[in-house]
Design an enzyme around this catalytic site. Sequence first.
Site, short mmCIF file in Angstrom:
data_model
loop_
_atom_site.label_atom_id
_atom_site.label_comp_id
_atom_site.label_asym_id
_atom_site.label_seq_id
_atom_site.Cartn_x
_atom_site.Cartn_y
_atom_site.Cartn_z
N ALA A 133 -28.96 88.10 -9.48
CA ALA A 133 -28.95 87.03 -8.27
C ALA A 133 -27.17 86.92 -7.53
O ALA A 133 -27.36 87.90 -7.30
CB ALA A 133 -29.04 85.92 -9.05
N ARG A 134 -26.16 86.42 -8.21
CA ARG A 134 -25.57 86.19 -7.86
C ARG A 134 -24.24 85.87 -9.04
O ARG A 134 -24.49 85.51 -9.49
CB ARG A 134 -25.07 85.51 -6.64
CG ARG A 134 -25.88 85.24 -5.13
CD ARG A 134 -24.53 86.69 -4.68
NE ARG A 134 -25.42 86.56 -3.56
CZ ARG A 134 -26.25 87.62 -3.25
NH1 ARG A 134 -26.44 88.55 -3.64
NH2 ARG A 134 -26.33 87.78 -2.20
N GLU B 233 -17.03 90.62 -6.03
CA GLU B 233 -17.25 92.93 -6.15
C GLU B 233 -16.45 93.61 -4.99
O GLU B 233 -16.59 92.80 -4.50
CB GLU B 233 -18.99 92.72 -5.93
CG GLU B 233 -19.95 92.15 -6.79
CD GLU B 233 -21.24 91.90 -5.98
OE1 GLU B 233 -21.73 92.79 -5.23
OE2 GLU B 233 -22.68 91.55 -6.72
N HIS C 13 -24.65 96.33 -8.09
CA HIS C 13 -25.03 95.59 -6.49
C HIS C 13 -26.38 96.69 -6.26
O HIS C 13 -26.07 96.50 -4.83
CB HIS C 13 -24.61 94.76 -5.56
CG HIS C 13 -25.22 93.98 -5.29
ND1 HIS C 13 -24.16 92.48 -5.12
CD2 HIS C 13 -26.46 93.66 -5.12
CE1 HIS C 13 -24.98 91.87 -4.34
NE2 HIS C 13 -26.29 92.35 -4.69
C1 8YV Z 1 -28.81 92.61 -1.01
C2 8YV Z 1 -28.74 90.88 -1.92
O1 8YV Z 1 -28.40 94.88 -1.64
O2 8YV Z 1 -30.39 90.06 -0.57
C3 8YV Z 1 -29.41 90.11 -1.64
O3 8YV Z 1 -29.52 88.62 -1.37
O4 8YV Z 1 -27.29 90.93 -2.16
C4 8YV Z 1 -28.99 91.83 -1.84
O5 8YV Z 1 -29.97 92.05 -2.55
C5 8YV Z 1 -27.99 93.10 0.40
O6 8YV Z 1 -27.94 92.30 0.56
C6 8YV Z 1 -28.04 94.68 0.94
O7 8YV Z 1 -26.95 94.42 2.61
#
Ligand code: 8YV
Length: 317
Positions: free
Chosen positions: A234-235, A264, A282
């Site tokens: 997730a985060r 990151e 990620h």
């Molecule tokens: C993506 C993400 O890889 O969807 C999200 O919120 O953090 C990731 O899955 C990212 O946004 C790609 O730019």
Amino acid sequence: MKPQVLQLNPILVPAINERLASLYTVHRFFELADREAWLREHGPSMDAVITGGHTGISRAMLEQMPRVKVVAVNGVGTDAVDLEYCRARALPVTATLGALTEDVADLAIGLLISACRNLCAGDRFVRDGQWELHPQPSAIPLARRFSGMKVGIVGMGRVGRAVATRAAAFGCPIAYTDLHRMDDVAHRFVPHLLDLARESDALVLCAAADQAEGIVDAAVLDALGPRGFLVNVARGRLVNEADLAAAVAAGSIAGAGLDVFVDEPRVPAALRRSDCVTLQAHRASATWETRTAMGEMVLASLAQALAGERPAMSLTT
Ligand code: 8YV
């Protein structure tokens, strides 16, 4: 004149970049040398923004772009965008809802199996020629079975549900926690994360980060215990990373599978050093299929907003 689009993150699908370039003048912010100066000069003429879920966009940047008609997030997480500010400005913030669910859930299960079965350590053992030097079966410790493990899911949104479907296919009893019980989810609801950690063999983090910063701390890791695994797709900031690094180093949890981190691309050394941890950069949504679908949604959101329509994927308007 073509509309002006500010792109904050690279898009890795050439066909999507080509379509963007044919429709818009795209400014690749991540390639600029002096971004602040560029923004001061060109911000006022931007019509749209594309950003990544993790990157988002600051309010200060948006304030320099009064003409912007949409912030298209190429991802599902909108925790790095000031949604209140965008609502007040009637500015659509769109996300690629539903596009990455399956891939993120696939990676969550992959990370959990990898952590339980020490796949990365096993790979290094063979790759580094250690197997030939130490051919006796005791050279690698026995691993832990994933099938049938008690899986606790933190955040029962799209991704959490997709993880549950997959874990159920492995015969795993499933429980979950979230801000409230979900009437359309058959799995057992546990109101408190600490209780869920105590009764789970593995915790899988699938929650949005905007209301849950640092929820996995030393107390939760302690409750998960020395036979427990943590997976985070997730985060990073859902986890107190210093507490996690300490728990991994001390062996007070069994292992972890991590795709996301607080700062990151920096990853704490204790996590990088541990054989019990599987790390990814990620990458949960990083397949051709998903990134193409996400790019299509970004294109659709830009087209709708710039035509004066409410984007179908808007979360703020
Ligand atoms: C993506 C993400 O890889 O969807 C999200 O919120 O953090 C990731 O899955 C990212 O946004 C790609 O730019």
